[in-house]
Design a protein around this motif. Sequence first.
Motif, PDB file in Angstrom:
ATOM      1  N   ARG A  17       0.817  -1.216   0.000  1.00 46.42           N
ATOM      2  CA  ARG A  17       0.000   0.000   0.000  1.00 46.42           C
ATOM      3  C   ARG A  17       0.847   1.261   0.000  1.00 46.42           C
ATOM      4  NH1 ARG A  17      -3.931  -0.440   4.787  1.00 46.42           N
ATOM      5  NH2 ARG A  17      -4.118   1.795   4.395  1.00 46.42           N
ATOM      6  N   SER A  18       1.980   1.202   0.725  1.00 48.80           N
ATOM      7  CA  SER A  18       2.830   2.393   0.758  1.00 48.80           C
ATOM      8  C   SER A  18       3.430   2.661  -0.613  1.00 48.80           C
ATOM      9  CB  SER A  18       3.914   2.244   1.818  1.00 48.80           C
ATOM     10  OG  SER A  18       4.806   1.208   1.473  1.00 48.80           O
ATOM     11  N   VAL A  19       3.737   1.587  -1.357  1.00 54.59           N
ATOM     12  CA  VAL A  19       4.307   1.765  -2.697  1.00 54.59           C
ATOM     13  C   VAL A  19       3.239   2.313  -3.649  1.00 54.59           C
ATOM     14  CG1 VAL A  19       5.501   0.654  -4.608  1.00 54.59           C
ATOM     15  CG2 VAL A  19       5.877  -0.162  -2.268  1.00 54.59           C
ATOM     16  N   GLU A  20       2.027   1.790  -3.520  1.00 53.12           N
ATOM     17  CA  GLU A  20       0.922   2.309  -4.338  1.00 53.12           C
ATOM     18  C   GLU A  20       0.715   3.799  -4.083  1.00 53.12           C
ATOM     19  OE1 GLU A  20      -1.887  -1.710  -4.603  1.00 53.12           O
ATOM     20  OE2 GLU A  20      -2.241  -0.221  -3.042  1.00 53.12           O
ATOM     21  N   PHE A  21       0.761   4.153  -2.794  1.00 58.16           N
ATOM     22  CA  PHE A  21       0.613   5.547  -2.400  1.00 58.16           C
ATOM     23  C   PHE A  21       1.724   6.396  -3.008  1.00 58.16           C
ATOM     24  CE2 PHE A  21      -0.961   8.899   0.128  1.00 58.16           C
ATOM     25  CZ  PHE A  21      -2.111   8.461   0.745  1.00 58.16           C
ATOM     26  N   ALA A  22       2.955   5.890  -2.907  1.00 57.79           N
ATOM     27  CA  ALA A  22       4.109   6.619  -3.443  1.00 57.79           C
ATOM     28  C   ALA A  22       3.960   6.812  -4.948  1.00 57.79           C
ATOM     29  CB  ALA A  22       5.394   5.857  -3.119  1.00 57.79           C
ATOM     30  N   LYS A  23       3.498   5.751  -5.625  1.00 58.16           N
ATOM     31  CA  LYS A  23       3.331   5.824  -7.074  1.00 58.16           C
ATOM     32  C   LYS A  23       2.260   6.856  -7.434  1.00 58.16           C
ATOM     33  CE  LYS A  23       1.900   3.200 -11.104  1.00 58.16           C
ATOM     34  NZ  LYS A  23       1.163   2.043 -11.605  1.00 58.16           N
ATOM     35  N   LYS A  24       1.121   6.772  -6.718  1.00 60.15           N
ATOM     36  CA  LYS A  24       0.002   7.655  -7.028  1.00 60.15           C
ATOM     37  C   LYS A  24       0.391   9.120  -6.881  1.00 60.15           C
ATOM     38  CE  LYS A  24      -4.851   8.312  -5.725  1.00 60.15           C
ATOM     39  NZ  LYS A  24      -5.923   7.838  -4.835  1.00 60.15           N
ATOM     40  N   TYR A  25       1.143   9.433  -5.816  1.00 61.01           N
ATOM     41  CA  TYR A  25       1.480  10.836  -5.547  1.00 61.01           C
ATOM     42  C   TYR A  25       2.923  11.167  -5.942  1.00 61.01           C
ATOM     43  CZ  TYR A  25      -2.992  10.883  -3.203  1.00 61.01           C
ATOM     44  OH  TYR A  25      -4.321  10.788  -2.934  1.00 61.01           O
ATOM     45  N   LYS A  26       3.562  10.220  -6.665  1.00 57.00           N
ATOM     46  CA  LYS A  26       4.924  10.443  -7.161  1.00 57.00           C
ATOM     47  C   LYS A  26       5.886  10.869  -6.053  1.00 57.00           C
ATOM     48  CE  LYS A  26       3.448  11.740 -11.857  1.00 57.00           C
ATOM     49  NZ  LYS A  26       1.971  11.751 -11.640  1.00 57.00           N
ATOM     50  N   VAL A  27       5.801  10.195  -4.906  1.00 62.78           N
ATOM     51  CA  VAL A  27       6.694  10.519  -3.786  1.00 62.78           C
ATOM     52  C   VAL A  27       8.005   9.755  -3.959  1.00 62.78           C
ATOM     53  CG1 VAL A  27       6.999  10.412  -1.280  1.00 62.78           C
ATOM     54  CG2 VAL A  27       4.713  10.789  -2.252  1.00 62.78           C
ATOM     55  N   PRO A  28       9.144  10.453  -4.020  1.00 61.01           N
ATOM     56  CA  PRO A  28      10.415   9.734  -4.050  1.00 61.01           C
ATOM     57  C   PRO A  28      10.632   9.049  -2.700  1.00 61.01           C
ATOM     58  CG  PRO A  28      10.676  12.078  -4.582  1.00 61.01           C
ATOM     59  CD  PRO A  28       9.315  11.900  -4.005  1.00 61.01           C
ATOM     60  N   VAL A  29      10.821   7.748  -2.723  1.00 60.91           N
ATOM     61  CA  VAL A  29      10.993   6.988  -1.477  1.00 60.91           C
ATOM     62  C   VAL A  29      12.360   6.319  -1.497  1.00 60.91           C
ATOM     63  CG1 VAL A  29      10.160   5.035  -0.100  1.00 60.91           C
ATOM     64  CG2 VAL A  29       8.517   6.535  -1.248  1.00 60.91           C
ATOM     65  N   ARG A  30      13.135   6.512  -0.446  1.00 62.80           N
ATOM     66  CA  ARG A  30      14.451   5.895  -0.378  1.00 62.80           C
ATOM     67  C   ARG A  30      14.449   4.860   0.735  1.00 62.80           C
ATOM     68  NH1 ARG A  30      19.261   7.257  -2.595  1.00 62.80           N
ATOM     69  NH2 ARG A  30      18.486   9.243  -3.413  1.00 62.80           N
ATOM     70  N   VAL A  31      14.762   3.624   0.398  1.00 64.20           N
ATOM     71  CA  VAL A  31      14.847   2.553   1.378  1.00 64.20           C
ATOM     72  C   VAL A  31      16.283   2.476   1.887  1.00 64.20           C
ATOM     73  CG1 VAL A  31      14.592   0.071   1.772  1.00 64.20           C
ATOM     74  CG2 VAL A  31      13.011   1.250   0.216  1.00 64.20           C
ATOM     75  N   ARG A  32      16.482   2.650   3.188  1.00 65.16           N
ATOM     76  CA  ARG A  32      17.830   2.692   3.751  1.00 65.16           C
ATOM     77  C   ARG A  32      17.902   1.858   5.027  1.00 65.16           C
ATOM     78  NH1 ARG A  32      20.117   8.796   3.669  1.00 65.16           N
ATOM     79  NH2 ARG A  32      22.044   7.575   3.770  1.00 65.16           N
ATOM     80  N   SER A  33      19.119   1.598   5.477  1.00 63.78           N
ATOM     81  CA  SER A  33      19.306   0.860   6.716  1.00 63.78           C
ATOM     82  C   SER A  33      19.563   1.814   7.873  1.00 63.78           C
ATOM     83  CB  SER A  33      20.489  -0.100   6.591  1.00 63.78           C
ATOM     84  OG  SER A  33      20.888  -0.533   7.876  1.00 63.78           O
ATOM     85  N   THR A  34      18.926   1.542   9.013  1.00 64.18           N
ATOM     86  CA  THR A  34      19.165   2.343  10.217  1.00 64.18           C
ATOM     87  C   THR A  34      20.592   2.160  10.707  1.00 64.18           C
ATOM     88  OG1 THR A  34      16.892   1.770  10.810  1.00 64.18           O
ATOM     89  CG2 THR A  34      18.192   2.885  12.498  1.00 64.18           C
ATOM     90  N   PHE A  35      21.206   1.034  10.331  1.00 64.77           N
ATOM     91  CA  PHE A  35      22.451   0.652  10.988  1.00 64.77           C
ATOM     92  C   PHE A  35      23.694   0.828  10.106  1.00 64.77           C
ATOM     93  CE2 PHE A  35      18.814  -1.771  12.635  1.00 64.77           C
ATOM     94  CZ  PHE A  35      18.765  -1.218  13.908  1.00 64.77           C
ATOM     95  N   THR A  36      23.524   1.385   8.874  1.00 64.30           N
ATOM     96  CA  THR A  36      24.671   1.708   8.024  1.00 64.30           C
ATOM     97  C   THR A  36      24.466   3.109   7.454  1.00 64.30           C
ATOM     98  OG1 THR A  36      23.740   1.021   5.890  1.00 64.30           O
ATOM     99  CG2 THR A  36      24.694  -0.717   7.252  1.00 64.30           C
TER     100      THR A  36
END
Lengths: 409, 409
Positions: free
Chosen positions: B213-232
């Motif tokens: 759902r979050s990806v669908e939301f990002a796609k619909k509103y063209k939100v740039p989403v960056r997946v990152r690690s908390t620990f690096t």
Amino acid sequence: MRILVQKFGGTSVANLECMQQVKQKVLHARENGYKVIAVLSAMSGETNRLLNMAGQWSQCPDEAEVDALISTGEQVSVSLFAMLLQNEGIKARSVLGFQIPLKTNTAYSRARILDIRKDTLVELLEAHDVLAVAGFQGINDDNRITTLGRGGSDTSAVALAAALGCECEIYTDVDGVYTTDPNMCSAARKLDRISYDEMLEMASMGAKVLQIRSVEFAKKYKVPVRVRSTFTNDSGTLLTQEDSQMEAVMVSGIAYDKDQARITLRGVPDTPGVAASLFCPLADAGIVVDMIVQNPSLDGVTDMTFTVPRKDLTRALELVEKTRAEVGAKEVLHDLNVCKVSAIGVGMRNHSGVASKTFATLRRENINILMISTSEIKITCLIEEKYTELAVRTLHDAFGLDKDQSQAG
Amino acid sequence: MRILVQKFGGTSVANLECMQQVKQKVLHARENGYKVIAVLSAMSGETNRLLNMAGQWSQCPDEAEVDALISTGEQVSVSLFAMLLQNEGIKARSVLGFQIPLKTNTAYSRARILDIRKDTLVELLEAHDVLAVAGFQGINDDNRITTLGRGGSDTSAVALAAALGCECEIYTDVDGVYTTDPNMCSAARKLDRISYDEMLEMASMGAKVLQIRSVEFAKKYKVPVRVRSTFTNDSGTLLTQEDSQMEAVMVSGIAYDKDQARITLRGVPDTPGVAASLFCPLADAGIVVDMIVQNPSLDGVTDMTFTVPRKDLTRALELVEKTRAEVGAKEVLHDLNVCKVSAIGVGMRNHSGVASKTFATLRRENINILMISTSEIKITCLIEEKYTELAVRTLHDAFGLDKDQSQAG
């Protein structure tokens, strides 16, 4: 619509079995035709668990955040309790502070209630038989969660009852208000009724049955409050306005408070303003000064004696020593081994001789009175702590509190 | 005002040490000149702890009450985190769903976001440098707390970024999106960029990095989403719109899904409406049917094969057996030991030969293909489960995913 507010503390909702007991109390009120507002505290231990988490970061965390944190305790209680009732087929739901709303001022961690939206509650009660309302919490004008201070759920409950014009039952682990501490005096007797003023004096003496603020609230809005036990069916003690029956009794209870320390400032030059220079710094430091005695001045020099809560003694002594140096007083003395013992009763207003009877009783037992203070409905003596039990018992006996006096009146 | 939304999951706020790591990420964004909205989940394990409490009373407790209960998890996280930041001298505060408000529909436990009041957030960001916003929760028109379903904090974060028109960083315990599962194929390579559509296909195959759902939301509103690690400090993987560079690559990733069971209804009379009578009862029961294949009819009789999630197999078989009797089909077969393997890539739109290359690769390893389904950007083969690892590795190799293809174009 007949409405009853019932308040259950942390020990009453501590776990599954306890919540079942609470459920019985609510069901009983339902059977008697009431729509019920059940005000719940956090499960016992939960508030401290949350506070300990906050203490990880800082000794004095932001109070707005602390309130957001600890208010979750009541939220957990009410949602779980609503589920339990629903599971029995009862139309119930949880209600949080912001949902009523229960509006408070912005004094986080010790907020005062400003307004309760009665309409919302009545609407919700039309659609439900039981509302599980989170105690202790409200919402301020900034739309942030506030809490009412320790024991604030009592205040929530009384305030809700005031808003709805109904009676309030406070369930706790004792079955009512006693003539004195039963642990101290086996002849202690449960009172059927007690006036708001008497209860206030009892509470100010450290009687833990009700929080002072909730009693003040009850008095102000004339809310009938019944203190009952979650674990028995006893009818408890009704807090109410004075009536002639109450006034017929000289003394309703004997209270004591060991949480006291005495400080004496000796050899104070008796000039105008010296009391202010002594007590203002203490008040600014948030130290509650209780009994105050100033000896008659001799050669322009006097002694000032007062009591403070024991936990504040060290801080108080530092401030008093500073004042001593400033005003040129002789020395500062203090004593931890003291206790306040009080005879309380609205009947004092109409009966003479309570003070003299109190003093005579203590003298007969060779208990030395260190300080005396009086209010309209209370005589308090500061005595050596070791005589506490003896003083409580003999005064209880002297005023005939082991017998039901409402008949004797 | 430059704003950045950063989302941290339950493992990132599990305890004191973890929250310190989260703090570093927020401070880093501050140093880069951003005002930060830190969206937090409940501490790991907390939501389950609360759900277990609810499970004491009932197998299916009221969802409105469950939402009121479990939303306390995020409330605890954000208030504690705000305290931690304040303790470092940062102007921070917690923000709950009802305080924004983040409005949702009334579908408790799986609510959909309807509206986010941007003004409130901007006002709060003017007065604070960091807002710790409770993920997963909202408020509906009845003024009751709702939750967005498991992993809903991702959706909260993306929705907040959409409302504010800013980038969203999703911090997790992996450092980005990989060409395939690194546990399955050591040659797996982290992608610098991936399109929303590719990510959706990956997520639908059970890749746990982001909630669909979050990806669908990002796609619909063209939100740039960056997946990152908390620990690096890795820059992670950017989810974004397709561009020509992406389309130059035939296949971006190989995904697999073992959570599948295959059901075959044999000897079905091939009459109009037979598919509806098979699949409508399954849909009504909330069972998600995935791949569907209907063999060409022979003598008016056909076979229908489809897959369902393994956990739903028993229920599905009961319903299919009922349909079999009704339509007069021959028998119902099923197989648990199957796995879906997919090649995914937006480049397929422009490149031919992906399907044939997939089939040829599997044939070369003697892996029998049980079912095939295709979408615009995905080729999926159902194979025997025991060949999963072999299929993933050889496909990963065949499409050159071990090498950075953005250069190779």
